[in-house]
Design a protein around this motif. Structure first.
Motif, PDB file in Angstrom:
ATOM      1  N   VAL A 114    -159.018 -22.523  15.368  1.00 49.74           N
ATOM      2  CA  VAL A 114    -158.726 -23.869  15.870  1.00 49.74           C
ATOM      3  C   VAL A 114    -157.718 -24.507  14.922  1.00 49.74           C
ATOM      4  O   VAL A 114    -157.896 -24.488  13.704  1.00 49.74           O
ATOM      5  N   ALA A 115    -156.640 -25.028  15.485  1.00 48.35           N
ATOM      6  CA  ALA A 115    -155.601 -25.679  14.693  1.00 48.35           C
ATOM      7  C   ALA A 115    -155.426 -27.118  15.149  1.00 48.35           C
ATOM      8  O   ALA A 115    -155.559 -27.428  16.337  1.00 48.35           O
ATOM      9  N   ARG A 116    -155.116 -27.979  14.202  1.00 43.47           N
ATOM     10  CA  ARG A 116    -154.859 -29.377  14.538  1.00 43.47           C
ATOM     11  C   ARG A 116    -153.428 -29.548  15.024  1.00 43.47           C
ATOM     12  O   ARG A 116    -152.527 -28.827  14.622  1.00 43.47           O
ATOM     13  N   THR A 117    -153.231 -30.517  15.889  1.00 42.26           N
ATOM     14  CA  THR A 117    -151.893 -30.815  16.406  1.00 42.26           C
ATOM     15  C   THR A 117    -151.444 -32.170  15.871  1.00 42.26           C
ATOM     16  O   THR A 117    -152.237 -33.107  15.785  1.00 42.26           O
ATOM     17  N   TYR A 118    -150.167 -32.251  15.531  1.00 41.03           N
ATOM     18  CA  TYR A 118    -149.620 -33.477  14.949  1.00 41.03           C
ATOM     19  C   TYR A 118    -148.355 -33.944  15.662  1.00 41.03           C
ATOM     20  O   TYR A 118    -147.691 -34.873  15.206  1.00 41.03           O
ATOM     21  N   ALA A 119    -148.005 -33.266  16.752  1.00 39.54           N
ATOM     22  CA  ALA A 119    -146.781 -33.591  17.475  1.00 39.54           C
ATOM     23  C   ALA A 119    -146.953 -33.207  18.931  1.00 39.54           C
ATOM     24  O   ALA A 119    -147.877 -32.469  19.287  1.00 39.54           O
ATOM     25  N   PRO A 120    -146.066 -33.686  19.812  1.00 36.29           N
ATOM     26  CA  PRO A 120    -146.139 -33.308  21.227  1.00 36.29           C
ATOM     27  C   PRO A 120    -146.073 -31.799  21.401  1.00 36.29           C
ATOM     28  O   PRO A 120    -145.439 -31.090  20.613  1.00 36.29           O
ATOM     29  N   ALA A 121    -146.706 -31.299  22.443  1.00 36.78           N
ATOM     30  CA  ALA A 121    -146.785 -29.861  22.672  1.00 36.78           C
ATOM     31  C   ALA A 121    -145.451 -29.233  23.044  1.00 36.78           C
ATOM     32  O   ALA A 121    -145.294 -28.016  22.989  1.00 36.78           O
ATOM     33  N   ALA A 122    -144.471 -30.027  23.421  1.00 36.56           N
ATOM     34  CA  ALA A 122    -143.106 -29.556  23.706  1.00 36.56           C
ATOM     35  C   ALA A 122    -143.094 -28.437  24.741  1.00 36.56           C
ATOM     36  O   ALA A 122    -142.411 -27.434  24.596  1.00 36.56           O
ATOM     37  N   GLY A 123    -143.877 -28.601  25.806  1.00 33.96           N
ATOM     38  CA  GLY A 123    -143.854 -27.635  26.896  1.00 33.96           C
ATOM     39  C   GLY A 123    -144.643 -26.375  26.647  1.00 33.96           C
ATOM     40  O   GLY A 123    -144.544 -25.423  27.427  1.00 33.96           O
ATOM     41  N   LEU A 124    -145.431 -26.336  25.587  1.00 36.72           N
ATOM     42  CA  LEU A 124    -146.236 -25.150  25.315  1.00 36.72           C
ATOM     43  C   LEU A 124    -147.291 -24.966  26.411  1.00 36.72           C
ATOM     44  O   LEU A 124    -147.867 -25.937  26.905  1.00 36.72           O
ATOM     45  N   ALA A 125    -147.539 -23.718  26.760  1.00 38.26           N
ATOM     46  CA  ALA A 125    -148.533 -23.407  27.782  1.00 38.26           C
ATOM     47  C   ALA A 125    -149.417 -22.276  27.292  1.00 38.26           C
ATOM     48  O   ALA A 125    -149.083 -21.563  26.336  1.00 38.26           O
ATOM     49  N   LYS A 126    -150.538 -22.114  27.947  1.00 44.32           N
ATOM     50  CA  LYS A 126    -151.466 -21.054  27.582  1.00 44.32           C
ATOM     51  C   LYS A 126    -150.759 -19.704  27.593  1.00 44.32           C
ATOM     52  O   LYS A 126    -150.028 -19.369  28.528  1.00 44.32           O
ATOM     53  N   GLU A 149    -163.567 -31.815  -4.025  1.00 40.61           N
ATOM     54  CA  GLU A 149    -163.812 -31.032  -2.824  1.00 40.61           C
ATOM     55  C   GLU A 149    -162.545 -30.339  -2.349  1.00 40.61           C
ATOM     56  O   GLU A 149    -161.443 -30.883  -2.459  1.00 40.61           O
ATOM     57  N   ASP A 150    -162.710 -29.132  -1.819  1.00 44.69           N
ATOM     58  CA  ASP A 150    -161.598 -28.406  -1.206  1.00 44.69           C
ATOM     59  C   ASP A 150    -161.650 -28.595   0.307  1.00 44.69           C
ATOM     60  O   ASP A 150    -162.698 -28.413   0.923  1.00 44.69           O
ATOM     61  N   HIS A 151    -160.511 -28.942   0.872  1.00 38.48           N
ATOM     62  CA  HIS A 151    -160.405 -29.109   2.320  1.00 38.48           C
ATOM     63  C   HIS A 151    -159.498 -28.011   2.860  1.00 38.48           C
ATOM     64  O   HIS A 151    -158.376 -27.827   2.378  1.00 38.48           O
ATOM     65  N   VAL A 152    -159.974 -27.279   3.848  1.00 34.75           N
ATOM     66  CA  VAL A 152    -159.175 -26.236   4.487  1.00 34.75           C
ATOM     67  C   VAL A 152    -158.661 -26.785   5.810  1.00 34.75           C
ATOM     68  O   VAL A 152    -159.454 -27.108   6.701  1.00 34.75           O
ATOM     69  N   LEU A 153    -157.350 -26.897   5.929  1.00 39.83           N
ATOM     70  CA  LEU A 153    -156.740 -27.419   7.149  1.00 39.83           C
ATOM     71  C   LEU A 153    -155.806 -26.386   7.752  1.00 39.83           C
ATOM     72  O   LEU A 153    -155.099 -25.671   7.024  1.00 39.83           O
ATOM     73  N   THR A 154    -155.805 -26.320   9.070  1.00 43.24           N
ATOM     74  CA  THR A 154    -154.886 -25.449   9.793  1.00 43.24           C
ATOM     75  C   THR A 154    -154.128 -26.312  10.787  1.00 43.24           C
ATOM     76  O   THR A 154    -154.729 -27.026  11.587  1.00 43.24           O
ATOM     77  N   ALA A 155    -152.798 -26.255  10.708  1.00 43.56           N
ATOM     78  CA  ALA A 155    -151.950 -27.096  11.546  1.00 43.56           C
ATOM     79  C   ALA A 155    -151.094 -26.233  12.466  1.00 43.56           C
ATOM     80  O   ALA A 155    -150.461 -25.266  12.013  1.00 43.56           O
ATOM     81  N   LEU A 156    -151.073 -26.572  13.741  1.00 38.73           N
ATOM     82  CA  LEU A 156    -150.156 -25.920  14.669  1.00 38.73           C
ATOM     83  C   LEU A 156    -148.737 -26.361  14.315  1.00 38.73           C
ATOM     84  O   LEU A 156    -148.447 -27.555  14.242  1.00 38.73           O
ATOM     85  N   LEU A 157    -147.846 -25.395  14.084  1.00 44.31           N
ATOM     86  CA  LEU A 157    -146.468 -25.720  13.751  1.00 44.31           C
ATOM     87  C   LEU A 157    -145.578 -25.762  14.986  1.00 44.31           C
ATOM     88  O   LEU A 157    -144.713 -26.637  15.103  1.00 44.31           O
ATOM     89  N   GLY A 158    -145.779 -24.806  15.903  1.00 44.57           N
ATOM     90  CA  GLY A 158    -144.964 -24.800  17.101  1.00 44.57           C
ATOM     91  C   GLY A 158    -144.768 -23.399  17.637  1.00 44.57           C
ATOM     92  O   GLY A 158    -145.402 -22.442  17.180  1.00 44.57           O
ATOM     93  N   PRO A 159    -143.873 -23.236  18.607  1.00 50.41           N
ATOM     94  CA  PRO A 159    -143.628 -21.916  19.204  1.00 50.41           C
ATOM     95  C   PRO A 159    -142.943 -20.989  18.196  1.00 50.41           C
ATOM     96  O   PRO A 159    -142.082 -21.416  17.436  1.00 50.41           O
ATOM     97  N   TRP A 160    -143.337 -19.719  18.226  1.00 46.27           N
ATOM     98  CA  TRP A 160    -142.782 -18.764  17.263  1.00 46.27           C
ATOM     99  C   TRP A 160    -142.910 -17.365  17.828  1.00 46.27           C
ATOM    100  O   TRP A 160    -144.004 -16.862  18.034  1.00 46.27           O
ATOM    101  N   ALA A 161    -141.779 -16.731  18.088  1.00 47.86           N
ATOM    102  CA  ALA A 161    -141.777 -15.415  18.722  1.00 47.86           C
ATOM    103  C   ALA A 161    -142.378 -14.357  17.807  1.00 47.86           C
ATOM    104  O   ALA A 161    -142.203 -14.387  16.578  1.00 47.86           O
ATOM    105  N   HIS A 162    -143.076 -13.422  18.394  1.00 54.95           N
ATOM    106  CA  HIS A 162    -143.673 -12.320  17.651  1.00 54.95           C
ATOM    107  C   HIS A 162    -142.579 -11.529  16.928  1.00 54.95           C
ATOM    108  O   HIS A 162    -141.516 -11.251  17.469  1.00 54.95           O
ATOM    109  N   GLY A 163    -142.838 -11.190  15.673  1.00 53.64           N
ATOM    110  CA  GLY A 163    -141.891 -10.393  14.913  1.00 53.64           C
ATOM    111  C   GLY A 163    -140.943 -11.198  14.052  1.00 53.64           C
ATOM    112  O   GLY A 163    -140.291 -10.630  13.165  1.00 53.64           O
ATOM    113  N   ARG A 164    -140.838 -12.481  14.290  1.00 47.54           N
ATOM    114  CA  ARG A 164    -139.972 -13.307  13.434  1.00 47.54           C
ATOM    115  C   ARG A 164    -140.608 -13.455  12.065  1.00 47.54           C
ATOM    116  O   ARG A 164    -141.837 -13.501  11.925  1.00 47.54           O
ATOM    117  N   PRO A 165    -139.802 -13.562  11.000  1.00 45.54           N
ATOM    118  CA  PRO A 165    -140.364 -13.773   9.666  1.00 45.54           C
ATOM    119  C   PRO A 165    -140.989 -15.158   9.554  1.00 45.54           C
ATOM    120  O   PRO A 165    -140.767 -16.029  10.410  1.00 45.54           O
TER     121      PRO A 165
END
Length: 252
Positions: A28-40, A56-72
């Protein structure tokens, strides 16, 4: 250190969060910006980091955006590498904040984004990769503190007001801490802000905003939102200058 996690968008978990199917299982990742047309099923990338808040340590995971498989990875393990990111809730205060950053930072390279920018996390990393030493986000929300910190930046907040209720509502969405400059020219700000206990999570710093007004060719303002934006710009500029010196000293 930041871990970049790739996968396919599955579904919205609940407001402000999405579920991503990865090779290691669903996350589960948090979102901080519009989905920009992302779909399932779309290929996406998220950033995960463990950040200390007090003891305390906080572990956060943030959705960054679309990213093609294989890109660095979009950046290294340090992400923004402590680049200061000025969060401006009031967009009209950007000019004085920018002036403060330029004056105090000795003309650093500056990137400018809007809080509603699609794939904001990727945009932040791209700005730093392009050489930005200071980034300014206009129409920022309190939750953007967490995004900036998750991708390795240093959040510098220009509070929209010194009204306790307004400030409490704005920072409510943030789990992590930020640098919060308090303009030394506004004697009325300290008392109402003290009641919020912001120092338990955030670093409150007394900053003279005058250099920002001088650089902008403007008279000091009695509007707190303007003064705190000026102070935020000055503080961000100082941080950028310090980063520049540190990198020069540690360069091979």
């Amino acid at each position: 250190m930041i871990a970049y996690v790739r996968g396919r968008l599955d579904a919205v978990a609940h407001a402000g969060e999405v579920r991503i199917d990865t090779d290691g299982g669903p996350i589960v990742a948090r979102t901080y910006a519009p989905a920009a047309g992302l779909a399932k099923g779309d290929e996406v990338i998220a950033a995960s980091a463990t950040i200390a808040v007090g003891i305390e340590d906080h572990v956060l995971t943030a959705l960054l955006g679309p990213w093609a498989h294989g890109r660095p990875d979009p950046a290294g393990a340090l992400g923004l590498a402590s680049t200061p990111v000025v969060l401006l809730p009031v967009a009209t205060t950007a000019d004085v904040a920018l002036a403060g950053a330029v004056r105090a930072g000795r003309a650093p390279s500056i990137g400018r984004l809007e809080g509603a920018t699609p794939a904001l996390g990727l945009a932040l990393l791209a700005a730093t990769a392009a050489g930005a030493e200071v980034i300014v986000i206009t129409e920022a929300e309190g939750r953007h503190i967490d995004l900036v910190r998750t991708v390795g930046g240093r959040a510098v907040v220009a509070l929209p007001s010194y009204d306790a209720r307004t400030v409490a509502a704005w920072v409510e969405g943030a789990e992590l801490g930020a640098d919060i400059p308090i303009p030394t020219t506004d004697r009325d700000a300290a008392t109402p802000l003290a009641s919020l206990g912001l120092e338990a999570r955030h670093l409150l710093v007394q900053v003279d905003p005058t250099p920002a007004f001088d650089a902008a060719g403007a008279e000091p303002s009695d509007d707190f939102a303007v003064s705190t934006a000026a102070a935020a710009g000055v503080l961000a500029g100082r941080i950028a200058a310090g980063n520049r010196r540190w990198r020069a000293d540690t360069a091979p």
